[in-house]
Design an enzyme around this catalytic site. Structure first.
Site, PDB file in Angstrom:
ATOM      1  N   ASP A  37       0.873  -1.095  -0.068  1.00 27.83           N
ATOM      2  CA  ASP A  37      -0.059   0.208   0.019  1.00 27.83           C
ATOM      3  C   ASP A  37       0.807   1.091   0.243  1.00 27.83           C
ATOM      4  O   ASP A  37       1.523   1.033  -0.023  1.00 27.83           O
ATOM      5  CB  ASP A  37      -0.821   0.160   1.057  1.00 27.83           C
ATOM      6  N   GLU A  94       2.524   5.035  -4.007  1.00 33.67           N
ATOM      7  CA  GLU A  94       2.435   5.855  -5.561  1.00 33.67           C
ATOM      8  C   GLU A  94       3.561   6.587  -5.768  1.00 33.67           C
ATOM      9  O   GLU A  94       3.657   6.626  -6.516  1.00 33.67           O
ATOM     10  CB  GLU A  94       0.920   6.727  -5.241  1.00 33.67           C
ATOM     11  N   ASP A 127      -9.313   3.480  -1.740  1.00 36.34           N
ATOM     12  CA  ASP A 127     -10.181   4.065  -1.706  1.00 36.34           C
ATOM     13  C   ASP A 127     -11.140   4.883  -1.039  1.00 36.34           C
ATOM     14  O   ASP A 127     -11.342   5.228  -1.774  1.00 36.34           O
ATOM     15  CB  ASP A 127      -9.355   4.999   0.066  1.00 36.34           C
TER      16      ASP A 127
HETATM   17  C1  GLC Z   1      -4.830   3.108   2.711  1.00 36.44           C
HETATM   18  C2  GLC Z   1      -5.487   1.817   1.881  1.00 36.44           C
HETATM   19  C3  GLC Z   1      -6.268   1.782   3.340  1.00 36.44           C
HETATM   20  C4  GLC Z   1      -5.655   0.748   4.483  1.00 36.44           C
HETATM   21  C5  GLC Z   1      -5.407   2.607   4.980  1.00 36.44           C
HETATM   22  C6  GLC Z   1      -4.537   2.024   6.223  1.00 36.44           C
HETATM   23  O1  GLC Z   1      -6.267   4.365   2.934  1.00 36.44           O
HETATM   24  O2  GLC Z   1      -5.613   2.342   1.298  1.00 36.44           O
HETATM   25  O3  GLC Z   1      -6.904  -0.106   2.509  1.00 36.44           O
HETATM   26  O4  GLC Z   1      -6.766   0.479   4.682  1.00 36.44           O
HETATM   27  O5  GLC Z   1      -4.583   2.822   4.520  1.00 36.44           O
HETATM   28  O6  GLC Z   1      -3.183   1.170   5.816  1.00 36.44           O
END
Ligand code: GLC
Length: 768
Positions: free
Chosen positions: A406, A409, A480
């Protein structure tokens, strides 16, 4: 000085065009249907996306009346002395024609000082790359032209009339069709020009912009802030062929482990080991099939990657063993940001090995993410990928089954990372501006290689950021989203455009991540997402929890009904994944993929196909208990009632809260697996084939579902036919003898037939 006429020189697969102004251009023929266009000096440049090599291809390159013509069996390209280029199909019908007029930027009626005024109230200004400073291609737009692809962009299936940017961006605000960019950059565009399909793949990772007829109905354009203009013209008889050609160019999705097609459950906010066990038990107690639970950032010690919080997770190895015992796989999140924290091994070790990105002055670049001040691994460096891979031993050794990447980017809480921050481009010194869109790609690559080496199983990596080609390493989710009906609606075009863009393995957060879900929305989401290749419910800290049993009836029963149904379809989905890998055919498909000659389907956003055999038409609007469904050519069978319905018409389908309108295509067949609470490495003992109509044939694929033995021939293939009231099953490959089903059932209408394996052959034993 008299100008020399345009000339064309052929060297193996490459045609070198020299224009009268003495500038040059290369056209590199990859195959009949793929021609790369780039400056000569860009020819040797390595690509992160492209894996195909130019194939020996018959083509001609001639110059007549000062115009070069490069003709393959599928594409005819003309290059003119004034640098313009037109592309035609093999019958010389127009596909991609250069626009010869002047661009007319939209008049936004906004003085510079008014932008800051708007910002005062919180309006985002219109942000666009400076097209005048960028390298641009501008193509004529046909009044009828429709566009698809571009990966995860928001909005609708047909991208015509919108503009998009390729600059991987983490913006958790509710993402609607006014968002020009999201987490991924997958610059492949498909056009249908008077029904004739083509593709354009712009392989340049720098920030780029695509305008698909928003600026003007006369043209569409692509601009990139930094050269080279390096792109591929992709042809194909039908849209499906163009999609397959692109998939082969950038690599197809590798066959995943079978369990990854099961239901998965996640939440940002599960607190500790006892809670994880409680969630696991909740699924089993409520008879809800589930294969995986996720550990979000809270499992870490102060958000330090590759650590566990000792208070909340005192014995992660034991916890994972307990989850395995209950039939759950464990997937842990790993973000790229490493806490700048002397004394923390990962940081100290990374610093010692010089694996972090640097400021132009040579210091480790620091920004802020969850753990506070963080440094960023430089994944463009092979050494960093290796080092990062080794860090995963901390997780794989204790039984972690999958890694969720995650914030890659990469996200940065203290403002954007400056463009000139020093990143590596496969070992060569480069910049953030070039490597930004490749960050998630290279991180996934590192993770994929590590999991493969450390577990021997097919790696399960899920990533948020990606570039074209990342499908070779990771499944993706759309980031998200929110618990909004608009986002349930957006799931279908978003996943279908992902799969058209090479990413067959994709999913959204079922139920919605941000904002509070409602029982009705969650119910419709589990129905609509039934065939979503990645089938995961995930929600955010602070939102209403999304365990299905918290909603009472009828939500719980309907949720259970669809989870159980999903498991029945897993052998079909697995077959489709085998086809995605071998033939570049997507699993989840927009109607236009299969019916590109039917103008009626170009803008369908609320129906999708699953392989050749199924069409789902979910309810994605609040309060509706019926909906209009367009059925394309052919005949269709209502999955619930068995009623045969002729295609090429719109019908009103009944869709009470517990019903997903679903149709089987007459003349097809699907495997229908046994019921499971979760999947194991054990092969199924029996398989049913459901026939839609009275005649169909089907090729079914089976292997052990977890490792790479299939690459050495350890798989089975079954050819199943049903004709004149009789079934037949032929084993066309039997490289995985331990998996051969002792028994097979063929179900056609209200008849079922049983076949048994005897001496390597399936014999009909029974009919009722
Ligand atoms: C970001 C991710 C989400 C995750 C969060 C905490 O917002 O897109 O899926 O739960 O971070 O890690």
């Amino acid at each position: 000085m008299s100008e020399k006429p345009l000339s064309a020189q052929t060297n193996q697969n490459t045609v070198q065009i020299t224009f009268p102004d003495q500038t040059q251009l290369a056209l590199q023929v990859f195959s009949d249907a793929i021609i790369r266009v780039c400056p000569i000096d860009a020819l040797p440049a390595a690509s992160y996306a492209v894996v195909a090599k130019p194939q020996p291809t018959q083509f001609t390159a001639t110059v007549k009346n000062g115009v070069a013509a490069i003709n393959t069996a599928a594409l005819h390209v003309k290059v003119y002395p004034d640098h313009h280029m037109d592309v035609f199909d093999q019958n010389d019908r127009e596909l991609i024609m250069d626009y010869r007029g002047q661009r007319q930027p939209l008049n936004r009626d906004l003085a510079a000082d008014e932008t800051s005024l708007l910002e005062e109230e919180g309006h985002a200004g219109h942000e666009e790359i400076d097209a005048t400073a960028a390298l641009t291609l501008t193509k004529q737009l046909d009044p009828d032209e429709a566009f698809y692809g571009l990966g995860d962009k928001t909005g609708f299936m047909n991208k015509r009339g919108y503009e998009y940017e390729n600059w991987n961006t983490d913006d958790p605000a509710p993402q609607m069709e006014n968002f020009t960019r999201l987490y991924k950059s997958i610059p492949v565009l498909y056009g249908l020009r008077q029904g004739r399909p083509y593709g354009l793949f712009f392989d340049n990772p720098y920030r780029s912009h695509v305008d698909l007829g928003k600026e003007s109905p006369a043209y569409y354009s692509y601009s990139v802030v930094h050269g080279p203009l390096n792109y591929y013209i992709i042809g194909g008889h039908r849209l499906a062929d163009v999609v397959a050609n692109y998939a082969h160019l950038t690599g197809t999705v590798p066959l995943p482990q079978r369990w990854t097609l099961g239901y998965q459950h996640s939440r940002y906010g599960y607190q500790d080991a006892p809670e994880m066990i409680q969630i696991a038990d909740g699924f089993r107690q409520h008879d809800l099939p589930c294969d995986a639970l996720y550990f979000d950032i809270d499992y870490m010690h102060g958000y330090r990657v590759f650590t566990w919080d000792p208070g909340r997770y005192p014995d992660p190895k034991k916890l994972i063993a307990q989850l395995h015992e209950k039939g759950f796989k464990a997937v842990t999140i790993i973000d790229p940001g490493v806490k700048k924290d002397p004394g923390y091994t990962v940081y100290d070790d990374g610093k010692k090995h010089k694996v972090f990105v640097k400021t132009p002055a040579g210091k480790n670049y620091v920004n802020r993410v969850w753990p506070g001040r963080t440094v960023y691994p430089d994944f463009g460096k092979p050494k960093t990928r290796q080092w990062w891979g080794q860090c995963h031993l901390a997780l794989t050794k204790i039984g972690v089954d999958g890694i969720w990447n995650d914030m890659n980017e990469p996200a940065s809480f203290d403002g954007p990372i400056p463009d000139d921050t020093v990143f590596s481009d496969n070992g060569k010194k480069s910049t953030h501006a070039k490597m930004h869109n490749l960050y998630g790609h290279n991180m996934s690559h590192a993770t994929y290689d590590a999991l493969k080496e450390q577990t021997g199983r097919r790696p399960f990596v899920i990533t948020r950021a990606a570039y074209a080609g990342t499908q070779r390493y990771a499944t993706v989710w759309t980031g998200d989203n929110h618990s909004l009906w608009a986002h349930l609606q957006m799931m279908i075009p978003q996943l279908c455009n992902h799969s058209m863009s090479g990413f067959s393995f994709a999913g959204t957060d079922l139920g919605g991540f941000g904002s509070d879900t409602t029982p009705e929305l969650l119910t419709r989401w589990i129905e609509a997402g039934l065939f979503s290749p990645l089938f995961r419910n995930h929600s955010a800290l602070g939102t209403r929890r999304q365990e299905p049993w918290l909603f009472g009836e009828p939500t719980l029963s309907i949720y259970r009904k669809y989870l159980k149904l999903r498991y029945r379809f897993i052998p079909y989905l697995y077959d489709l994944f085998a086809l995605a890998q071998s033939a570049g055919k997507p699993v989840m498909r927009p109607l236009v993929y299969d019916f590109d000659e039917d103008r009626q389907v170009y803008d369908i956003d609320d129906e999708y196909l699953i392989g050749d055999a199924l069409l789902a038409a979910p309810v994605v609007t609040k309060g509706k208990t019926s909906r209009l469904v367009y059925l394309p050519a052919g005949q269709w069978i209502d999955f619930w009632t068995g009623k045969v319905i002729p295609g090429e018409q719109e019908i009103r389908a009944a869709a009470p809260l517990d019903t997903l309108p679903l149709y089987g295509r007459v003349g097809t067949m699907i495997p229908w697996g046994p019921a499971h609470q979760f999947l194991t490495d054990e092969p199924d003992q029996t398989m049913t084939f459901k026939v839609f109509g009275d005649t169909a044939s089907y090729d079914h694929y089976q292997d052990d579902g977890y490792d790479f033995a299939y690459q050495k021939g350890e798989f089975n293939q079954y050819h199943v036919t049903f004709a004149q009231g009789k079934p037949a099953v032929t084993l066309t490959t039997a490289g995985y003898p331990a998996g051969l089903y002792p028994e097979i059932t063929v179900a056609a209408g209200d008849q079922t037939f049983a076949l048994q394996l005897e001496n390597g052959k399936y014999q009909l034993i029974d009919k009722n």
